[in-house]
Design a protein around this motif. Structure first.
Motif, PDB file in Angstrom:
ATOM      1  N   THR A 228       0.807  -0.931   0.076  1.00  0.00           N
ATOM      2  CA  THR A 228       0.089  -0.042  -0.118  1.00  0.00           C
ATOM      3  C   THR A 228       0.828   1.235   0.127  1.00  0.00           C
ATOM      4  O   THR A 228       2.101   1.038   0.345  1.00  0.00           O
TER       5      THR A 228
ATOM      6  N   TYR B 230       1.193   3.567   2.089  1.00  0.00           N
ATOM      7  CA  TYR B 230       2.010   3.707   3.598  1.00  0.00           C
ATOM      8  C   TYR B 230       2.856   2.737   3.663  1.00  0.00           C
ATOM      9  O   TYR B 230       4.149   3.286   4.214  1.00  0.00           O
TER      10      TYR B 230
ATOM     11  N   THR C  40      -6.972   8.389   5.826  1.00  0.00           N
ATOM     12  CA  THR C  40      -6.287   7.320   6.316  1.00  0.00           C
ATOM     13  C   THR C  40      -5.550   7.660   7.468  1.00  0.00           C
ATOM     14  O   THR C  40      -5.266   6.856   8.593  1.00  0.00           O
ATOM     15  N   TRP C  41      -4.696   8.575   7.271  1.00  0.00           N
ATOM     16  CA  TRP C  41      -3.856   9.111   8.439  1.00  0.00           C
ATOM     17  C   TRP C  41      -4.727   9.301   9.664  1.00  0.00           C
ATOM     18  O   TRP C  41      -4.354   9.009  10.888  1.00  0.00           O
TER      19      TRP C  41
ATOM     20  N   TYR D 186      -7.725   8.172  10.479  1.00  0.00           N
ATOM     21  CA  TYR D 186      -8.030   6.685  11.034  1.00  0.00           C
ATOM     22  C   TYR D 186      -6.994   6.038  11.706  1.00  0.00           C
ATOM     23  O   TYR D 186      -7.184   5.481  12.794  1.00  0.00           O
ATOM     24  N   GLY D 187      -5.751   6.148  11.242  1.00  0.00           N
ATOM     25  CA  GLY D 187      -4.553   5.319  12.037  1.00  0.00           C
ATOM     26  C   GLY D 187      -4.340   6.112  13.499  1.00  0.00           C
ATOM     27  O   GLY D 187      -4.236   5.504  14.434  1.00  0.00           O
TER      28      GLY D 187
END
Length: 245
Positions: free
Chosen positions: A88, A90, A201-202, A204-205
């Motif tokens: 991915t 990331y 995504t950040w 969420y992380g």
């Protein structure tokens, strides 16, 4: 038609008012009860933040950039998922940072640790392929196929691969936890936090880390064995020896 529709809404409203909701779902009606509810919610929030605070303190000042990272023989890259068999974005950024550590002489060997619990899903091999494409020699890459979570990866790096000192590579929202866990597992660890845009995504992380920090605290207290431990492996030692020749 409007009259019938209005009657149906009224009947529905009466039925909803007649429903006896469970006590836990009903808001208290008294000020004292409401005050206790607010205090309880605040206490839950504080308790949820305690593990995350401990992780920050445990990692201390051992987190920085690739330029700030100390020279260590081993760089450990944690898995972060695959898309169609490839890293991915990331995970690719983590691997880019590890390749930079190798190119600048700050790491001699890269230990890639990830999930290979299914035949069709192989994080370590995908990570190896990506790194060789970025100039890291295949013989300088070691694969841990049972890094199912951060604690497992840290314990296996220490007990299975004999890693005592390492540079860890992950995103900023995860790297403090990785450093805290690896230090608890007995590794003198420094973390490289990879920068990422503040996208969904950040965020969420970051939210996920609140829950993960609780598990991390329990792991450091109870120190469970990884899901799969297995025998010791000489991969890291052999890769380091290959670099000397």
């Amino acid at each position: 038609m409007r009259g019938k529709s209005g009657e149906r809404r009224k009947r529905l409203g009466r039925r909803l008012r007649e429903v006896r909701w469970p006590a836990l779902l009903r808001l208290p009606r008294t000020r004292r009860g409401q005050r206790r509810l607010v205090q309880g919610l605040m206490a839950v929030c504080v308790l949820a933040l305690v593990p995350a605070t401990w992780i920050r303190l445990a990692a201390g000042d051992r987190v920085g950039t690739t330029a700030e990272a100390p020279v260590r023989e081993v760089a450990v890259v944690f898995g972060a998922g695959l898309w169609n068999g490839r890293p991915t974005p990331y995970l690719a950024h983590r691997l880019d940072a590890a390749a930079e550590l190798y190119r600048t002489g700050k790491a001699k060997v890269v230990l890639v640790t990830g999930d290979n619990s299914r035949v069709e899903y192989d994080e370590p091999d995908a990570m190896r392929t990506y790194l060789t494409g970025r100039g890291v020699p295949d013989e300088r890459i070691v694969s841990d196929y049972a890094g199912f979570d951060s604690w497992d990866s840290c314990v296996r790096a220490k007990k299975i691969f004999g890693v005592d000192r390492a540079v860890l590579v992950s995103q900023g929202f995860h790297i403090h936890r990785a450093v805290a866990l690896c230090r608890s597992a007995g590794i003198d660890a420094y973390g490289v936090g990879v920068d990422e845009p503040r996208d969904a995504t950040w965020y969420y992380g970051g939210v996920r880390e609140l829950a993960a920090s609780g598990k991390a605290a329990l792991d450091t207290v109870f120190r469970p064995d990884p899901r799969f431990l297995g025998p010791e492996e000489a991969g890291v030692a052999e890769a380091l020896a290959a670099g000397v020749r």
